[in-house]
Scaffold this motif. Structure first.
Motif, PDB file in Angstrom:
ATOM      1  N   MET A   1       1.087  -1.158   0.075  1.00  0.00           N
ATOM      2  CA  MET A   1      -0.011   0.110   0.189  1.00  0.00           C
ATOM      3  C   MET A   1       0.985   1.170   0.132  1.00  0.00           C
ATOM      4  SD  MET A   1      -2.854  -1.265   3.120  1.00  0.00           S
ATOM      5  CE  MET A   1      -1.586  -2.438   3.652  1.00  0.00           C
ATOM      6  N   SER A   2       0.361   2.211  -0.476  1.00  0.00           N
ATOM      7  CA  SER A   2       1.042   3.789  -0.432  1.00  0.00           C
ATOM      8  C   SER A   2       0.221   4.872  -0.201  1.00  0.00           C
ATOM      9  CB  SER A   2       1.555   4.123  -1.847  1.00  0.00           C
ATOM     10  OG  SER A   2       0.817   3.975  -2.815  1.00  0.00           O
ATOM     11  N   ASP A   3       0.847   5.768   0.352  1.00  0.00           N
ATOM     12  CA  ASP A   3      -0.048   6.838   1.107  1.00  0.00           C
ATOM     13  C   ASP A   3      -1.253   6.222   2.112  1.00  0.00           C
ATOM     14  OD1 ASP A   3       1.633   8.741  -0.336  1.00  0.00           O
ATOM     15  OD2 ASP A   3       0.297   8.520  -2.056  1.00  0.00           O
ATOM     16  N   ALA A   4      -0.764   5.771   3.023  1.00  0.00           N
ATOM     17  CA  ALA A   4      -1.486   5.039   3.907  1.00  0.00           C
ATOM     18  C   ALA A   4      -1.800   5.598   5.308  1.00  0.00           C
ATOM     19  CB  ALA A   4      -1.181   3.541   3.969  1.00  0.00           C
ATOM     20  N   TRP A   5      -2.644   5.358   6.048  1.00  0.00           N
ATOM     21  CA  TRP A   5      -2.966   5.516   7.439  1.00  0.00           C
ATOM     22  C   TRP A   5      -3.324   4.144   8.189  1.00  0.00           C
ATOM     23  CZ3 TRP A   5      -7.401   4.704  10.521  1.00  0.00           C
ATOM     24  CH2 TRP A   5      -7.612   5.579  11.616  1.00  0.00           C
ATOM     25  N   VAL A   6      -2.670   3.897   9.241  1.00  0.00           N
ATOM     26  CA  VAL A   6      -2.710   2.715   9.730  1.00  0.00           C
ATOM     27  C   VAL A   6      -3.453   3.006  11.315  1.00  0.00           C
ATOM     28  CG1 VAL A   6      -1.314   0.887  11.097  1.00  0.00           C
ATOM     29  CG2 VAL A   6      -0.387   2.048   9.118  1.00  0.00           C
ATOM     30  N   TRP A   7      -4.540   1.934  11.338  1.00  0.00           N
ATOM     31  CA  TRP A   7      -5.361   2.124  12.606  1.00  0.00           C
ATOM     32  C   TRP A   7      -4.443   1.251  13.637  1.00  0.00           C
ATOM     33  CZ3 TRP A   7     -10.463   3.767  13.484  1.00  0.00           C
ATOM     34  CH2 TRP A   7     -10.988   3.295  14.787  1.00  0.00           C
ATOM     35  N   ASP A   8      -3.911   1.782  14.670  1.00  0.00           N
ATOM     36  CA  ASP A   8      -2.985   1.192  15.452  1.00  0.00           C
ATOM     37  C   ASP A   8      -2.879   2.236  16.786  1.00  0.00           C
ATOM     38  OD1 ASP A   8      -1.240   0.041  17.361  1.00  0.00           O
ATOM     39  OD2 ASP A   8      -0.025  -0.854  15.572  1.00  0.00           O
ATOM     40  N   MET A   9      -3.655   2.057  17.960  1.00  0.00           N
ATOM     41  CA  MET A   9      -3.498   2.822  19.079  1.00  0.00           C
ATOM     42  C   MET A   9      -2.107   3.005  19.587  1.00  0.00           C
ATOM     43  SD  MET A   9      -5.674   1.197  21.931  1.00  0.00           S
ATOM     44  CE  MET A   9      -6.422   0.015  21.532  1.00  0.00           C
ATOM     45  N   TYR A  10      -1.318   1.956  19.372  1.00  0.00           N
ATOM     46  CA  TYR A  10      -0.072   2.153  20.058  1.00  0.00           C
ATOM     47  C   TYR A  10       1.206   2.623  19.125  1.00  0.00           C
ATOM     48  CZ  TYR A  10      -2.402  -0.732  23.302  1.00  0.00           C
ATOM     49  OH  TYR A  10      -3.274  -1.080  24.264  1.00  0.00           O
ATOM     50  N   ARG A  11       0.556   2.967  17.819  1.00  0.00           N
ATOM     51  CA  ARG A  11       1.658   3.866  16.909  1.00  0.00           C
ATOM     52  C   ARG A  11       1.553   5.181  16.899  1.00  0.00           C
ATOM     53  NH1 ARG A  11       3.538   1.453  12.079  1.00  0.00           N
ATOM     54  NH2 ARG A  11       4.196   2.842  10.553  1.00  0.00           N
TER      55      ARG A  11
END
Length: 107
Positions: free
Chosen positions: A61-71
């Motif tokens: 994937m490119s230009d992404a947003w990651v759902w991760d509360m610890y990141r």
């Protein structure tokens, strides 16, 4: 930190992530779900791979947003995920980008 404090923190972070997601989702073209994470991305490529008879998926994937509360940094330029589980990719509907009915932009 007590178990109650940790649970409260996780609940607050999930709400924060949801609000961020709601505010940015219109900037992306795809929703991608793997067994570990949830992503928004503008470009997605999924390829099935075979290593010694074991099938797995490579997701780029490119230009992404990651759902991760610890990141702390959720926006990333490129992501590569390897998974033996299913991958779900959905194209987002962008109703606000549709052209108006009729010919309002000339001939």
């Amino acid at each position: 930190m007590s178990a109650e404090d940790l649970e409260k923190y996780e609940t607050e972070m999930e709400l924060t992530l949801y609000k961020e997601y709601r505010d940015i989702v219109s900037q992306f073209s795809f929703v991608v779900e793997t067994e570990r994470r949830f992503y928004l991305a503008n470009s997605v490529d999924v390829a099935a791979r075979n290593a010694d008879g074991e099938i797995y998926f490579e997701v780029r994937m490119s230009d992404a947003w990651v759902w991760d509360m610890y990141r702390p940094a959720r926006f990333v330029k490129n992501v590569r995920v390897l998974t033996f589980k299913d991958v779900n990719v959905e194209e987002l509907d962008k109703p606000d980008l549709r052209l108006p009915e009729g010919n309002q932009f000339g001939s």
